[in-house]
Write a protein that holds these residues in place. Structure first.
Motif, PDB file in Angstrom:
ATOM      1  N   GLU A  98      48.957  47.266  70.691  1.00 28.65           N
ATOM      2  CA  GLU A  98      49.788  46.723  71.503  1.00 28.65           C
ATOM      3  C   GLU A  98      50.499  45.590  70.905  1.00 28.65           C
ATOM      4  OE1 GLU A  98      50.503  43.878  75.433  1.00 28.65           O
ATOM      5  OE2 GLU A  98      49.512  46.040  75.637  1.00 28.65           O
ATOM      6  N   LEU A  99      51.519  45.383  70.116  1.00 29.88           N
ATOM      7  CA  LEU A  99      52.254  44.336  69.564  1.00 29.88           C
ATOM      8  C   LEU A  99      52.935  43.363  70.506  1.00 29.88           C
ATOM      9  CD1 LEU A  99      54.228  46.307  66.615  1.00 29.88           C
ATOM     10  CD2 LEU A  99      51.699  45.351  66.492  1.00 29.88           C
ATOM     11  N   MET A 100      52.220  42.172  70.370  1.00 32.00           N
ATOM     12  CA  MET A 100      52.883  41.008  71.111  1.00 32.00           C
ATOM     13  C   MET A 100      54.406  40.899  70.791  1.00 32.00           C
ATOM     14  SD  MET A 100      49.706  38.364  71.294  1.00 32.00           S
ATOM     15  CE  MET A 100      50.740  37.257  72.052  1.00 32.00           C
ATOM     16  N   PRO A 101      55.206  40.158  71.317  1.00 36.37           N
ATOM     17  CA  PRO A 101      56.698  40.328  71.346  1.00 36.37           C
ATOM     18  C   PRO A 101      57.055  40.171  69.897  1.00 36.37           C
ATOM     19  CG  PRO A 101      56.255  39.282  73.208  1.00 36.37           C
ATOM     20  CD  PRO A 101      54.855  39.391  72.712  1.00 36.37           C
ATOM     21  N   ILE A 102      58.276  40.895  69.158  1.00 39.06           N
ATOM     22  CA  ILE A 102      58.276  40.704  67.980  1.00 39.06           C
ATOM     23  C   ILE A 102      59.964  40.170  67.540  1.00 39.06           C
ATOM     24  CG2 ILE A 102      56.711  42.270  67.011  1.00 39.06           C
ATOM     25  CD1 ILE A 102      58.745  44.329  66.831  1.00 39.06           C
ATOM     26  N   GLY A 103      60.613  39.941  69.141  1.00 40.76           N
ATOM     27  CA  GLY A 103      61.881  39.621  69.141  1.00 40.76           C
ATOM     28  C   GLY A 103      62.208  38.374  68.123  1.00 40.76           C
ATOM     29  N   GLN A 104      63.192  38.028  67.669  1.00 46.07           N
ATOM     30  CA  GLN A 104      63.357  36.812  66.533  1.00 46.07           C
ATOM     31  C   GLN A 104      63.255  35.512  67.553  1.00 46.07           C
ATOM     32  OE1 GLN A 104      64.110  37.021  63.143  1.00 46.07           O
ATOM     33  NE2 GLN A 104      63.658  34.632  63.360  1.00 46.07           N
ATOM     34  N   PHE A 105      62.408  34.773  67.004  1.00 49.93           N
ATOM     35  CA  PHE A 105      62.071  33.399  67.687  1.00 49.93           C
ATOM     36  C   PHE A 105      62.357  32.248  66.724  1.00 49.93           C
ATOM     37  CE2 PHE A 105      57.945  35.188  66.420  1.00 49.93           C
ATOM     38  CZ  PHE A 105      57.708  34.517  65.285  1.00 49.93           C
ATOM     39  N   PRO A 106      62.389  31.102  66.719  1.00 42.02           N
ATOM     40  CA  PRO A 106      62.638  30.227  65.896  1.00 42.02           C
ATOM     41  C   PRO A 106      61.444  30.007  65.036  1.00 42.02           C
ATOM     42  CG  PRO A 106      62.330  29.185  68.213  1.00 42.02           C
ATOM     43  CD  PRO A 106      62.277  30.539  68.331  1.00 42.02           C
ATOM     44  N   GLY A 107      61.942  29.613  63.935  1.00 38.55           N
ATOM     45  CA  GLY A 107      60.894  29.300  62.833  1.00 38.55           C
ATOM     46  C   GLY A 107      60.050  30.478  62.534  1.00 38.55           C
ATOM     47  N   ASP A 108      58.678  30.333  61.842  1.00 36.34           N
ATOM     48  CA  ASP A 108      58.017  31.307  61.154  1.00 36.34           C
ATOM     49  C   ASP A 108      56.608  31.536  62.131  1.00 36.34           C
ATOM     50  OD1 ASP A 108      56.901  29.044  60.431  1.00 36.34           O
ATOM     51  OD2 ASP A 108      56.504  29.526  58.478  1.00 36.34           O
ATOM     52  N   ARG A 109      56.607  30.797  63.247  1.00 39.51           N
ATOM     53  CA  ARG A 109      55.362  31.113  63.960  1.00 39.51           C
ATOM     54  C   ARG A 109      55.501  30.684  65.483  1.00 39.51           C
ATOM     55  NH1 ARG A 109      55.056  26.261  61.246  1.00 39.51           N
ATOM     56  NH2 ARG A 109      54.781  24.432  62.515  1.00 39.51           N
ATOM     57  N   ASN A 110      55.188  31.662  66.247  1.00 39.40           N
ATOM     58  CA  ASN A 110      55.148  31.953  67.779  1.00 39.40           C
ATOM     59  C   ASN A 110      54.473  32.672  68.353  1.00 39.40           C
ATOM     60  OD1 ASN A 110      56.628  32.208  70.679  1.00 39.40           O
ATOM     61  ND2 ASN A 110      57.787  30.562  69.539  1.00 39.40           N
ATOM     62  N   TRP A 111      53.901  32.433  69.492  1.00 43.13           N
ATOM     63  CA  TRP A 111      53.119  33.458  70.393  1.00 43.13           C
ATOM     64  C   TRP A 111      54.119  34.753  70.574  1.00 43.13           C
ATOM     65  CZ3 TRP A 111      50.335  32.520  75.130  1.00 43.13           C
ATOM     66  CH2 TRP A 111      48.814  32.009  75.117  1.00 43.13           C
ATOM     67  N   GLY A 112      55.480  34.659  70.690  1.00 42.32           N
ATOM     68  CA  GLY A 112      56.537  35.709  70.801  1.00 42.32           C
ATOM     69  C   GLY A 112      57.319  35.750  72.119  1.00 42.32           C
ATOM     70  N   TYR A 113      56.791  34.827  73.036  1.00 41.72           N
ATOM     71  CA  TYR A 113      57.409  34.746  74.098  1.00 41.72           C
ATOM     72  C   TYR A 113      58.689  33.677  74.289  1.00 41.72           C
ATOM     73  CZ  TYR A 113      53.467  37.842  75.344  1.00 41.72           C
ATOM     74  OH  TYR A 113      52.580  38.849  75.334  1.00 41.72           O
ATOM     75  N   ASP A 114      58.931  33.200  73.121  1.00 33.93           N
ATOM     76  CA  ASP A 114      60.239  32.305  72.875  1.00 33.93           C
ATOM     77  C   ASP A 114      61.272  32.863  72.308  1.00 33.93           C
ATOM     78  OD1 ASP A 114      58.998  29.851  74.221  1.00 33.93           O
ATOM     79  OD2 ASP A 114      57.866  29.739  72.461  1.00 33.93           O
ATOM     80  N   GLY A 115      61.296  34.382  72.229  1.00 33.87           N
ATOM     81  CA  GLY A 115      62.220  35.023  71.436  1.00 33.87           C
ATOM     82  C   GLY A 115      63.906  34.828  71.924  1.00 33.87           C
TER      83      GLY A 115
END
Length: 604
Positions: A142-159
């Motif tokens: 299960e891939l955690m969210p991969i929608g574009q988020f700001p910068g190059d590091r994020n949990w993924g839930y700020d997409g």
């Protein structure tokens, strides 16, 4: 209505965007050659089919001849959330034509964060490790969210872009390569999608139309408009997004984040409409596609078939199982854990899944949940670690840092030998000790301050002392990277072998995943800190004993007149235990003595 930029081949591309209140909309090509292409309005949508547009073309939408914004349905944001969108050619040579998927009830799930799973933090870097995962018994990542988020590091839930594959992970083609490789290894791919909010930075979607409503509020601000005026086209945006991942990327299942924050009081809930559309695609493609909800509502309506008044989703996460197991292991009763202060709660979770099935919750100060007794056990996903439960701790400690070695084994047995679908969090299979802390890479100073202050407020609810790690700091992110080499040494290797053995045991017993909860009985002894369950499977009767006491215990055999034969014991020396003191066979009503923080499985 399909939305976004659709490359049709031969330099031809169709652009479609929903902007019902705009007077003019145009495609502004910024590379390779600047031009402005007016669009025509059809209802609330604007469309144009343009020539001389090749893959790689960068564009914005120009709204009312003034502001320019990225495509809300952008397939790729190569220059981050504020930059132009890019036209993508989705043609790809797939090698999975014989792929039939993994049945839901047979899945051993593995939650994975792309950025921290490998040193490189890319889709491509995951591929060499698939063989190792498969050898352990993992058959669904299960891939955690991969929608574009700001910068190059994020949990993924700020997409901020639901359709755009994160650029720092490798973009669209690399994601397809990963999915294709997973299927070659017999591994299904589940994608975590967020349909309850957009990230705060780079979120320009409200410039286009009424995507939000003030009727409801979520923990992240205004709610997405699923049932107010113009909601039909908002719903279409997210339904098209789901179909996009399943169709273009051959994703096998979607995990729907926090569906309790999807507010919809209409006669047909958005989730039911989503399930209908996914079922149609599943039938058209001749493969089973699954929808799995995360929800804290304890409401089986989510997974009941629509003909019985449900939404028709396939499965949901079970917080109650995690919470009751976690408190049994740690004794932690802070925050929402205060509702799970008895071992009988875990026993009930084994039998009924939901501990709170219209029972009074001290934490919520109200009655909570509903009975799920009519739903098969394979519709529930259980775990002892996931991104939220680790990240909810101020220092992001994993279970291996909180409990003893014996308790780590006990936790593995409690989850992997449950009647439910087990999910591991990356690294759990070898007792990874790197933390998993919330991290971001925003560029707005005010937003960075707000995130830092917000984390401090959150931990006050858990009475955490001290300062949380800086979510914006790169060092916070780097310390969350897995130490993959540890799986080959010492106790880490033993835990890896332990997980492999338990998964094989689960898979080798016929009928383990039948889903029939009528053949499950469970109970507990509060004084002894003992939990037990029995199951009738394929002509066999199984007994599992779980001792959460930090001392050895002696108790009476009250598990029927069966003649039980031991098939697994976590306290055996080969698992670095101190040696089992449970008998190889249990007959009659004899007294039994059991090592501390251990479990054993018997069959009759």
């Amino acid at each position: 209505m399909k939305i976004g930029a659709h490359y049709l081949g031969d330099g031809c591309c169709e652009f479609t965007v929903w902007a019902p209140e705009k007077k003019t909309v145009a495609v502004e090509i910024v590379s390779p050659k600047y031009q402005v292409i007016p669009m025509e309005k059809h209802g609330g949508y604007w469309q144009v089919t343009a020539n001389n547009i090749e893959p790689g073309t960068l564009y914005f939408y120009q709204l009312d001849g003034a502001e320019t914004r990225p495509d809300p349905a952008s397939n790729f944001q190569p220059q981050d959330v504020h930059g132009p969108s890019q036209v993508i050619d989705h043609s790809f040579t797939w090698n999975d034509s014989n792929w039939s998927g993994v049945p839901l009830e047979q899945m051993i799930m593995y939650e994975l964060h792309v950025g921290t799973f490998t040193p490189e933090g890319t889709f491509e870097a995951i591929i060499p490790r698939l063989k190792d995962l498969r050898e352990v018994g993992i058959n669904a990542i299960e891939l955690m969210p991969i929608g574009q988020f700001p910068g190059d590091r994020n949990w993924g839930y700020d997409g901020a872009y639901q359709f755009a594959v994160q650029n720092s992970y490798g973009g669209p083609q690399k994601l397809k390569q990963l999915v294709d490789a997973c299927h070659q290894h017999g591994i299904a791919v589940i994608l975590d999608v967020v349909y309850n909010h957009f990230g705060p930075e780079g979120n320009y979607i409200s410039c286009y139309g009424p995507y939000f409503t003030e009727t409801y509020r979520t923990p992240w601000g205004s709610a997405i408009n699923y049932d107010d005026a113009h909601s039909y086209d908002v719903r279409n945006f997210f339904i098209q997004n789901a179909l996009y991942w399943l169709r273009e990327y051959h994703i096998d299942a979607l995990r729907l984040d926090a569906v309790q924050a999807i507010y919809d009081l209409g006669a047909k809930h958005f989730l039911a409409e989503l399930a209908e559309n996914v079922a149609e695609l599943s039938q058209a493609q001749g493969r089973q596609i699954y929808l799995i909800a995360e929800s804290d509502l304890n409401d089986p309506k989510l997974i009941r078939p629509q003909e019985f008044g449900g939404y028709g989703l396939n499965a949901q996460w079970s917080d109650d199982f995690h919470h009751s197991l976690y408190t049994a292991l740690t004794g932690d009763l802070i925050g929402y854990y205060e509702d799970f202060d008895k071992y009988e709660h875990l026993a009930k979770a084994y039998k009924d899944n939901f501990v709170y099935d219209w029972k009074y919750s001290k934490h919520r100060q109200r009655f909570h949940g509903n009975s799920a007794s009519d739903r098969p056990s394979y519709q529930f996903v259980v775990n002892i670690q996931n991104h939220d439960q680790i990240g909810n701790r101020m220092l992001g400690e994993r279970l291996s840092q909180l409990v003893s070695f014996e308790a780590v084994k006990l936790a593995a047995g409690a989850v992997l030998l449950s009647p439910y679908i087990p999910m591991l969090f990356m690294g759990e299979e070898y007792a990874e000790d790197a933390p998993f802390i919330y991290f971001v890479s925003h560029s707005d100073p005010d937003l960075i301050k707000a995130v830092r202050d917000g984390r401090k407020r959150e931990f006050k609810a858990f009475h955490a002392q001290g300062e949380p790690p800086d979510p914006e700091g790169k060092e916070t992110f780097l310390q969350c990277k897995l130490n993959w080499e540890k799986r080959q040494t010492g106790k880490h290797k033993l835990i890896l072998d332990f997980y492999r053995h338990l998964i094989q045991l689960r898979q080798q017993i016929p009928g383990w995943t039948t889903g029939d909860r009528n053949n499950i009985q469970s109970g507990s002894n509060e004084d002894k800190k003992l939990v037990w369950w029995t199951r009738d499977i394929a002509g066999k009767r199984l007994l599992c004993l779980l001792n959460f006491n930090t001392s050895g215990i002696t108790f009476d055999n009250e598990f029927g007149n069966n003649s039980w034969r031991k098939i697994f014991d976590s306290s055996e020396e080969k698992w670095l235990g101190t040696g089992s003191i449970l008998p190889e066979e249990i007959n009659s009503h004899q007294q039994l003595t059991m090592r501390s923080q251990s479990f054993a499985l018997y069959e009759a």
